[in-house]
Design an enzyme around this catalytic site. Sequence first.
Site, short mmCIF file in Angstrom:
data_model
loop_
_atom_site.label_atom_id
_atom_site.label_comp_id
_atom_site.label_asym_id
_atom_site.label_seq_id
_atom_site.Cartn_x
_atom_site.Cartn_y
_atom_site.Cartn_z
N GLY A 381 0.83 -1.20 0.00
CA GLY A 381 0.00 0.00 0.00
C GLY A 381 0.87 1.24 0.00
O GLY A 381 2.11 1.16 0.03
N PRO A 382 0.26 2.41 -0.02
CA PRO A 382 1.03 3.67 -0.07
C PRO A 382 1.84 3.89 1.19
O PRO A 382 1.61 3.25 2.22
CB PRO A 382 -0.07 4.73 -0.23
CG PRO A 382 -1.32 4.08 0.26
CD PRO A 382 -1.19 2.63 -0.02
N PRO A 383 2.80 4.83 1.15
CA PRO A 383 3.64 5.09 2.34
C PRO A 383 2.82 5.69 3.48
O PRO A 383 1.85 6.40 3.26
CB PRO A 383 4.67 6.12 1.82
CG PRO A 383 4.59 6.05 0.33
CD PRO A 383 3.22 5.62 -0.02
N GLY A 384 3.26 5.36 4.71
CA GLY A 384 2.70 6.01 5.88
C GLY A 384 1.38 5.46 6.38
O GLY A 384 0.72 6.09 7.19
N LYS A 387 2.22 -0.02 7.70
CA LYS A 387 2.58 -1.41 7.35
C LYS A 387 3.67 -1.95 8.27
O LYS A 387 3.57 -3.06 8.76
CB LYS A 387 3.04 -1.48 5.88
CG LYS A 387 1.99 -1.04 4.88
CD LYS A 387 2.47 -1.25 3.45
CE LYS A 387 3.66 -0.40 3.09
NZ LYS A 387 3.41 1.05 3.14
N THR A 388 4.70 -1.17 8.48
CA THR A 388 5.83 -1.62 9.30
C THR A 388 5.44 -1.74 10.77
O THR A 388 5.74 -2.74 11.44
CB THR A 388 7.02 -0.65 9.15
OG1 THR A 388 7.34 -0.53 7.77
CG2 THR A 388 8.22 -1.17 9.91
N SER A 705 -7.97 4.29 -17.11
CA SER A 705 -9.27 4.47 -16.45
C SER A 705 -10.00 5.74 -16.87
O SER A 705 -11.15 5.93 -16.51
CB SER A 705 -9.09 4.47 -14.92
OG SER A 705 -8.25 5.52 -14.53
N LYS A 748 -10.93 6.23 -5.24
CA LYS A 748 -11.62 7.11 -6.20
C LYS A 748 -12.98 7.56 -5.68
O LYS A 748 -13.36 8.73 -5.79
CB LYS A 748 -11.79 6.38 -7.54
CG LYS A 748 -10.48 6.17 -8.30
CD LYS A 748 -10.69 5.36 -9.56
CE LYS A 748 -9.38 5.17 -10.32
NZ LYS A 748 -9.55 4.36 -11.53
#
Length: 807
Positions: A381-384, A387-388, A705, A748
Amino acid sequence: MEDLEDNLGIVMPILTECDIDEDFADGVDKVGSIIPILPLRNMVLFPGVAMPVIVGRPKSMRLIRHAVKHKAMIGVVCQKDSETEDPVMDDLFTIGVVADIVKVLEMPDGNTTIILQGKKRFELNEIQETEPFLSGKVTLLDDHIPDKKDREFEALVSTIKDLTIKMLGAMSDPPRDLIFSIKNNKNVLYLINFSSSNIPSGAAEKQQLLMISDLKDRAYRLLFILNREYQLMELKTSIQMKTHEDINQQQKEYFLQQQIKTIQEELGGNINEQEIKELRKKAAKKKWSAPIAEIFEKELRKLERLHPQSPDFSIQTQYVQTIVNLPWNEYSKDNFNLKHAQKILDRDHYGLEKVKERIIEHLAVLKLKGDMKSPIICLYGPPGVGKTSLGKSIAEALNRKYVRISLGGLHDEAEIRGHRRTYIGAMSGRIIQNINKAGTSNPVFVLDEIDKVTNDFKGDPASALLEVLDPEQNNAFHDNYLDVDYDLSKVMFIATANNLNTISQPLLDRMELIEVSGYILEEKVEIAARHLVPKQLEAHGIPKKSVKFPKKTLQLIVESYTRESGVRELDKKIAKIMRKLARKIASDEVVPQQILPEDLHEYLGAVEYSRDRYQGNEYAGVVTGLAWTAVGGEILFVESSLSRGKGSKLTLTGNLGDVMKESAMLALEYIHSHSSQFDIAEELFEKWNVHVHVPEGAIPKDGPSAGVTMVTSLVSAFTQRKVKSNLAMTGEITLRGKVLPVGGIKEKILAAKRAGIKEIILCKENKKDVGEINADYLKGLTFHYVDDIREVIDIALLSERVVNPVF
């Protein structure tokens, strides 16, 4: 006092001289049908065989005195259970031997020993008397002896004789007189009976031999037992010899080691015996397998032989310490309390329901099965978005150790698999190093930024990870430095990535992919209130309840000062406010009790981002599309205009990628070929040029898209029909006019809602993606699901035309 077998076990029968035809039954014809019965424990007497027996039971003593006084023969039978003190008929075997008391010996220790000579077999029919001793009714039995001309029987007897002599000869102190007598004895009945008495077997097996009437059958059974016992004797001898050789080898090695130590001491060397002892002491507590223990001992001995000044000494020391420090087969106990795990995950992370559900499922299976290969999870997924940090919470929930390595920019395969010990500065790979740091063989192991692994001339680390992350292979992970297999199957690997496109397909195939999508506005506000603000207050030394952040303030920070999917930038903005507050507190200035939205300009400066808002439908050819970016969803406007010219000219602007340019060309070709369906005159394509522009031209844009958006924009421009207000759309198109599904639906839709959109057009196949979104986030939105572009035009375009049309 007990019988002989109670004290001495199995006793060697006495060999007597006998003629070739002697049948030992002389005097048996005088025996009546009722005779005294002497029960023996663990002993079986055979006809012709003389055997010493220690008599101890009162009844047995009375029987012996009576038989000696009247010079009578007695019946000897074996007990079924040696523990029975006062046997009756059911406790005795029914086949016994009539015996003559040859001699009675009063021993110095007070025991009475008698020597019995077996005469003839009998069958015990019943016990007649039990007092003063046992007496029973018997029937004498004859042995069937084969004809002297039977060559098979003759060979059988010869084999038994040879095997008996071999067994006697294999004893530590072989009875040479006994061996000589057996060699020269020609009586086959006596030889078979003597060997039967002499076999080192239990009373039950000897009794089976006594019960066989046919001497040939008895000989075959005896030969089978003798072969078995002889093989067992040879095996024991072989084991003793091997053990003796091992002891001799150990003594030799010890002597040589002592010589080496003496030589090294003379040379002024000191190999630090205390350290060697400590290593051995530590190794004794290890739960490793025998092969690993053998390798360790071999390497430790090699270390002992090395001189401390030798260049190999430090290398060997490091290797031995690496092996002994690893947690071989040492595991922390998992916490299977599902409620506790859910509580930990909810405490540390807001949202992320799918990830939490997967962890709880894993715990549930582990709890039911007790043992399971740990899964390889990849959070992308995107940063921040956490996840970690999620790995830390999983470790706490499972009660496991937590270790993490960052793979970003890793380009050397040896970082994963280690270096071979032939290299200078060799060391184990980071996998083994972190297992060592964890202290257990089942930690939660986070492989951070797995999508940013690179490769060069030193190898491909991503390929080395294939073995680590394959549950079928990692139970025998081979580190080049260790050079022995290590079991990683109980380790719970969690990989994190921002972009799956840069990860090789074989590596992706080994992992279970779980998407950690960006947070919506409401989730970011909750995360800030629950986690970020308290964390930054503590980090800046500000009392917890001294300053409050209303949710409206946090919402304005998210909307106007950050543009991201995660909360890292939000955390920085809150930290910036905290620094200014800390300065005021340190300067004894007045500090507000709460930070209001209107105060943000003072702390964060001017607004950095303005929200995308729907801009109305006054112009033809302007359609709102939906786009996915690395920082979440956004709305974008596709603008189409016509200008007079020679026609057939398409101009595309707005920093578009190749895929997006192809979508525009595809849209124009589709409209041209289906112009009659949209009431567009053919001459328009010949006399008018088309210009398609996507605003914010400095930002690169790409992807399929926007296909439906471009078709709708072009049809609106050619027909000058207005676009329905508060409408947005996304979807890929084909040359046939089919609408295909696209990704990033959640982001979206949330972007559309923030921009004030009321209706959204999607492909029918994207309906399943909408079903996975929390219903609270969909309030106020209407969805139109389509298959064909004509459905899109019917929904999106009004019959009303603009006030000042182009033509």
